[in-house]
Design a protein around this motif. Structure first.
Motif, PDB file in Angstrom:
ATOM      1  N   LEU A 337     -27.885  -7.506  21.561  1.00 50.81           N
ATOM      2  CA  LEU A 337     -27.112  -8.524  20.843  1.00 50.81           C
ATOM      3  C   LEU A 337     -27.419  -8.522  19.356  1.00 50.81           C
ATOM      4  CD1 LEU A 337     -27.721 -11.528  23.279  1.00 50.81           C
ATOM      5  CD2 LEU A 337     -25.894  -9.805  23.403  1.00 50.81           C
ATOM      6  N   PHE A 338     -26.435  -8.869  18.562  1.00 49.44           N
ATOM      7  CA  PHE A 338     -26.634  -9.141  17.138  1.00 49.44           C
ATOM      8  C   PHE A 338     -25.483 -10.012  16.662  1.00 49.44           C
ATOM      9  CE2 PHE A 338     -23.761  -5.547  17.092  1.00 49.44           C
ATOM     10  CZ  PHE A 338     -22.934  -5.747  15.992  1.00 49.44           C
ATOM     11  N   MET A 339     -25.624 -10.578  15.496  1.00 46.15           N
ATOM     12  CA  MET A 339     -24.531 -11.345  14.901  1.00 46.15           C
ATOM     13  C   MET A 339     -23.850 -10.521  13.818  1.00 46.15           C
ATOM     14  SD  MET A 339     -25.493 -15.365  14.673  1.00 46.15           S
ATOM     15  CE  MET A 339     -26.112 -16.256  16.106  1.00 46.15           C
ATOM     16  N   GLY A 340     -22.543 -10.395  13.941  1.00 41.08           N
ATOM     17  CA  GLY A 340     -21.732  -9.814  12.887  1.00 41.08           C
ATOM     18  C   GLY A 340     -21.234 -10.934  11.990  1.00 41.08           C
ATOM     19  N   GLU A 407     -18.435   0.927  21.262  1.00 37.13           N
ATOM     20  CA  GLU A 407     -17.591  -0.087  21.887  1.00 37.13           C
ATOM     21  C   GLU A 407     -18.458  -1.211  22.441  1.00 37.13           C
ATOM     22  OE1 GLU A 407     -13.708   2.502  23.261  1.00 37.13           O
ATOM     23  OE2 GLU A 407     -15.212   2.003  24.777  1.00 37.13           O
ATOM     24  N   GLY A 408     -17.952  -2.421  22.358  1.00 38.45           N
ATOM     25  CA  GLY A 408     -18.681  -3.576  22.864  1.00 38.45           C
ATOM     26  C   GLY A 408     -17.759  -4.767  22.983  1.00 38.45           C
ATOM     27  N   GLU A 409     -18.318  -5.951  22.775  1.00 40.72           N
ATOM     28  CA  GLU A 409     -17.501  -7.159  22.846  1.00 40.72           C
ATOM     29  C   GLU A 409     -18.102  -8.252  21.987  1.00 40.72           C
ATOM     30  OE1 GLU A 409     -17.558  -9.376  26.569  1.00 40.72           O
ATOM     31  OE2 GLU A 409     -19.211  -8.108  27.290  1.00 40.72           O
ATOM     32  N   VAL A 410     -17.231  -9.188  21.586  1.00 41.62           N
ATOM     33  CA  VAL A 410     -17.682 -10.437  20.980  1.00 41.62           C
ATOM     34  C   VAL A 410     -17.743 -11.462  22.098  1.00 41.62           C
ATOM     35  CG1 VAL A 410     -17.154 -12.268  19.332  1.00 41.62           C
ATOM     36  CG2 VAL A 410     -16.692  -9.886  18.726  1.00 41.62           C
ATOM     37  N   LEU A 411     -18.868 -12.140  22.217  1.00 44.40           N
ATOM     38  CA  LEU A 411     -19.064 -13.067  23.315  1.00 44.40           C
ATOM     39  C   LEU A 411     -18.505 -14.444  22.989  1.00 44.40           C
ATOM     40  CD1 LEU A 411     -22.736 -12.141  24.280  1.00 44.40           C
ATOM     41  CD2 LEU A 411     -20.611 -11.226  25.238  1.00 44.40           C
ATOM     42  N   VAL A 423     -21.143 -13.480  17.915  1.00 41.85           N
ATOM     43  CA  VAL A 423     -22.221 -12.808  18.641  1.00 41.85           C
ATOM     44  C   VAL A 423     -21.647 -11.556  19.291  1.00 41.85           C
ATOM     45  CG1 VAL A 423     -23.887 -12.955  20.521  1.00 41.85           C
ATOM     46  CG2 VAL A 423     -23.485 -14.951  19.052  1.00 41.85           C
ATOM     47  N   PHE A 424     -22.158 -10.397  18.880  1.00 41.38           N
ATOM     48  CA  PHE A 424     -21.695  -9.112  19.373  1.00 41.38           C
ATOM     49  C   PHE A 424     -22.652  -8.581  20.433  1.00 41.38           C
ATOM     50  CE2 PHE A 424     -19.289  -9.610  15.627  1.00 41.38           C
ATOM     51  CZ  PHE A 424     -18.257  -8.681  15.611  1.00 41.38           C
ATOM     52  N   ALA A 425     -22.096  -7.887  21.400  1.00 38.89           N
ATOM     53  CA  ALA A 425     -22.904  -7.281  22.453  1.00 38.89           C
ATOM     54  C   ALA A 425     -22.487  -5.824  22.638  1.00 38.89           C
ATOM     55  CB  ALA A 425     -22.728  -8.042  23.763  1.00 38.89           C
ATOM     56  N   VAL A 426     -23.450  -4.931  22.529  1.00 33.73           N
ATOM     57  CA  VAL A 426     -23.248  -3.496  22.758  1.00 33.73           C
ATOM     58  C   VAL A 426     -24.411  -3.019  23.610  1.00 33.73           C
ATOM     59  CG1 VAL A 426     -23.085  -1.205  21.702  1.00 33.73           C
ATOM     60  CG2 VAL A 426     -22.072  -3.180  20.543  1.00 33.73           C
ATOM     61  N   HIS A 427     -24.130  -2.450  24.752  1.00 37.05           N
ATOM     62  CA  HIS A 427     -25.208  -1.957  25.605  1.00 37.05           C
ATOM     63  C   HIS A 427     -26.053  -0.914  24.867  1.00 37.05           C
ATOM     64  CE1 HIS A 427     -24.264  -4.077  29.269  1.00 37.05           C
ATOM     65  NE2 HIS A 427     -22.994  -3.718  29.189  1.00 37.05           N
ATOM     66  N   GLU A 428     -27.350  -1.080  24.912  1.00 32.24           N
ATOM     67  CA  GLU A 428     -28.329  -0.206  24.238  1.00 32.24           C
ATOM     68  C   GLU A 428     -28.189  -0.260  22.715  1.00 32.24           C
ATOM     69  OE1 GLU A 428     -30.842   1.215  25.783  1.00 32.24           O
ATOM     70  OE2 GLU A 428     -30.100   0.561  27.746  1.00 32.24           O
ATOM     71  N   MET A 429     -27.781  -1.439  22.189  1.00 28.36           N
ATOM     72  CA  MET A 429     -27.612  -1.594  20.743  1.00 28.36           C
ATOM     73  C   MET A 429     -28.932  -1.378  20.006  1.00 28.36           C
ATOM     74  SD  MET A 429     -25.584  -2.215  18.214  1.00 28.36           S
ATOM     75  CE  MET A 429     -25.914  -2.431  16.453  1.00 28.36           C
TER      76      MET A 429
END
Length: 485
Positions: A337-340, A407-411, A423-429
């Protein structure tokens, strides 16, 4: 409506003269039928070099700017690759699969074999063509390949006809935005670098422009209840008109344009506002305006808009998600997770309940004690949840292009903070952050598009000749520099 290239795809069947030409004709017709409207069906079947010239003439008359070379049978390797070479635009190669065990004598096309020879001859001619991951298929499968190709072709056509307008030197202490521009010329992109004084002069020349009231009314309608600072709208409208007039009068031989503009700190004291809202509005029209004179950021946004057919954003890969917030998230680890974030440059259509606000960070230093005035102009709100793609194209000190795609998603998760943010989520970010972003010296600005469009972006980068492309790797696949212990 986004101001992006209009792509007209044409399909040309090719045939080896020792195979039945009807095989290629009939198989191509089935592809055209499966595709439906919008695919130009060239009447010429290319068997020799004279056919190449006839096909090119027909394609030119039909204003085709993206070409599918279709091997209905083995195909003539020299003429078919000559066709690609002389076409002058993006080209895709695909081939027909065999159709029935009942027709493997007179009806066998051997296009599976022909694609190998085609690829060899493309390499001899130095042609980068789009070849799908598995380029041999049925009519419906090839039609699907062509739909993918149309998005890829739009980005290639757009880049070749693009001009980047920049205003102001890239900011001190933002060296990450300061990259050599030679690689732009290698791509065919034009660059027009200007002074902040040029923009300042043009802005003042639009004082009392008769178009301002109508544009203010349009902004008011767009903002609705989110119009928290209506007094700043006339200046923002004046600025938007200034940029659009510059775009039209300076486009020159190019067909498309983007901006990379200095936006702080002197901008606020001299222009009297923050330009973020206007930046987002123009991105929604297919004219991205990158912050902090980020030239490669503007190009990144434009490519994203071409492949996604939707407004894009430029965000900071900004801050970690606190543990007490991350515990509300399922299916992701905290390091995924991180914040964009950015000051307020998101297009209204990308945000939840957008509001006209002020830039808090700038206000701390420029007007700490009073009501916000020169720091007004951001459009703030949480980014709408859903699938997203992170992308960046960049040049380094060696003037070589590099890129990343994830590729990921905004939660759908409250951020509890300010700005254009999510809040962004990318597996293995976490590993991607360390071994792609940091290891390859990418800047903090990331292009963000709605939807997962990584497949198209990866092919665009291949056609542009970008060899260094980073993508997230699964946990069981180490990066070259990753410590295995």
């Amino acid at each position: 409506m986004l101001k992006l290239p209009e792509i007209k795809v044409g399909i040309v069947a090719v045939s080896r003269d020792c195979f039945p030409v009807t095989l290629s004709k009939e198989r191509k017709e089935r592809v055209v039928k499966e595709y439906g409207k919008g695919l130009y069906n060239c009447s010429v079947v290319v068997e020799n070099e004279k056919d190449v010239l006839a096909a090119l003439e027909e394609l030119k008359r039909a204003e085709v700017n993206a070409l599918v070379v279709y091997l209905g049978n083995f195909g003539p390797e020299a003429p078919e690759t000559m066709l690609a070479q002389k076409f002058g635009g993006p080209v895709m190669f695909a081939a027909a699969t065999e159709e029935s065990k009942e027709d493997l004598v007179q009806g066998r096309g051997d296009a599976y074999c022909g694609m190998l020879n085609a690829s060899y001859n493309l390499n001899l001619r130095g042609i980068r063509a789009y070849i799908p991951e598995y380029p041999v298929g049925t009519a419906s499968e090839v039609a699907a390949m062509i739909r993918d190709f149309s998005k890829i072709a739009r980005a290639i056509v757009g880049v070749k006809k693009l001009k980047v307008f920049s205003f102001g030197p890239r900011p001190k202490d933002f060296f990450a935005c300061n990259a050599p521009i030679k690689a732009l010329y290698d791509l065919g992109v034009e660059i027009e670098e200007n002074s902040e004084l040029d923009l300042f002069e043009a802005f003042h020349a639009h004082k009392d422009d008769k178009r301002i009231p109508a544009l203010v009314a349009e902004m008011e309608g767009e903002l609705g209840e989110g119009n928290c600072y209506p007094g700043i709208l006339p200046k923002l409208a004046q600025y938007e008109i200034t940029l659009l007039d510059w775009y039209e009068s300076h486009l020159g031989a190019s067909e498309f344009g983007v901006f990379a503009n200095k936006c702080w700190p002197a901008f606020q004291t001299q222009f009297g506002f923050v330009p973020c809202y206007v930046n987002g509005r123009l991105a929604a029209r297919g004219i991205p305006v990158a912050c902090e004179t980020d030239i490669y950021g503007a190009l990144t946004e434009f490519i994203l808009e071409c492949v996604s057919d939707a407004p894009a954003m430029l965000l900071d890969i900004n801050n970690t998600v606190p543990a007490d917030l991350a515990k509300e998230v399922e299916n992701y680890r905290i390091t995924d997770l991180f914040m964009g974030f950015h000051c307020g440059n998101g297009s209204p259509c990308l945000l939840k309940k957008p509001k006209m606000k002020y830039q808090l960070i700038m206000k701390r230093s420029l007007e700490p004690d009073g009501e916000p005035d020169i720091t007004r102009g951001t459009l703030e709100g949480e980014i709408a949840d859903g699938k997203v793609t992170l992308f960046r194209l960049q040049s380094g000190a060696d003037t070589r292009l590099k890129a990343y795609v994830a590729e990921g998603e905004v939660l759908d998760l409250p951020t509890h903070t300010f700005g254009t943010v999510g809040v962004f989520a990318v597996h293995e970010m976490g590993r991607f952050y360390r071994h792609v972003l940091i290891e390859n010296n990418f800047p903090h600005h990331a292009g963000v598009a709605r939807g997962n469009v990584g497949k198209a972006l990866f092919e665009v980068l291949k056609l542009l000749g970008v060899a260094n492309v980073g993508t997230p790797r699964p946990a069981n696949c180490l990066y070259p520099d990753e410590n295995p212990f």
